[in-house]
Design a protein around this motif. Sequence first.
Motif, PDB file in Angstrom:
ATOM      1  N   ALA A  35      34.667  39.672  49.538  1.00 55.02           N
ATOM      2  CA  ALA A  35      35.159  38.810  48.466  1.00 55.02           C
ATOM      3  C   ALA A  35      34.079  38.555  47.422  1.00 55.02           C
ATOM      4  CB  ALA A  35      35.660  37.487  49.045  1.00 55.02           C
ATOM      5  N   LYS A  36      32.872  38.287  47.863  1.00 55.94           N
ATOM      6  CA  LYS A  36      31.785  38.027  46.926  1.00 55.94           C
ATOM      7  C   LYS A  36      31.511  39.227  46.044  1.00 55.94           C
ATOM      8  CE  LYS A  36      26.860  37.426  46.446  1.00 55.94           C
ATOM      9  NZ  LYS A  36      26.899  38.116  45.169  1.00 55.94           N
ATOM     10  N   THR A  39      34.314  39.772  43.487  1.00 61.14           N
ATOM     11  CA  THR A  39      34.420  38.694  42.498  1.00 61.14           C
ATOM     12  C   THR A  39      33.151  38.526  41.662  1.00 61.14           C
ATOM     13  OG1 THR A  39      33.803  36.988  44.113  1.00 61.14           O
ATOM     14  CG2 THR A  39      36.174  37.428  43.803  1.00 61.14           C
ATOM     15  N   ALA A  44      37.954  40.530  38.161  1.00 65.00           N
ATOM     16  CA  ALA A  44      38.372  40.686  39.553  1.00 65.00           C
ATOM     17  C   ALA A  44      39.687  39.973  39.848  1.00 65.00           C
ATOM     18  CB  ALA A  44      37.281  40.185  40.491  1.00 65.00           C
ATOM     19  N   SER A  45      39.970  38.911  39.123  1.00 61.16           N
ATOM     20  CA  SER A  45      41.202  38.157  39.397  1.00 61.16           C
ATOM     21  C   SER A  45      42.458  38.986  39.151  1.00 61.16           C
ATOM     22  CB  SER A  45      41.242  36.874  38.573  1.00 61.16           C
ATOM     23  OG  SER A  45      41.250  37.185  37.190  1.00 61.16           O
TER      24      SER A  45
END
Length: 161
Positions: A35-36, A39, A44-45
């Motif tokens: 996830a890190k 993002t 990334a969203s």
Amino acid sequence: MDQTTILTEQRLLETLRARGLTFAAAESCTGGLIAKRITDLPGASAVFRGGVVSYTNEVKRDVLGVAQHLLDQHGAVSAEVAQAMAEGALRITGADLAVSVTGVAGPDRDERGNDVGTVYFGLAAPQHNRSLKMHFQGDRRAIRQQAAEYALSLLLKETEK
């Protein structure tokens, strides 16, 4: 993060965006690194729906919906649990694809005798689900980094088909 990693993650983001796909992650031994790393990139969203860090069996069971009998029979570090984790992430996030990681980063073997560096990955995709086992070398940090990189590469290969 080195330049090669940035290029891989940027390529994943661009490929997912171009295909109109989203993904989710269910992480155990990587502790949120997948996830890190995604993002960290702008935009990334558009492709990342979210993730669950399921460091305990209770979270694997209660949040991701991994059946207790799988945890009891195979243990958290297994192909069966990795696959169930990916399927759970897909279900709870509504993503198109999901990847999961569960393994032993060290410094010691787990309670079932899995060696340090043993990592299972699950992939849940529209056409198929699969799991696979890898073994990474190095210290805890290196194993976690390699596992996160492999998971992102697995997603990239799946989306480039």
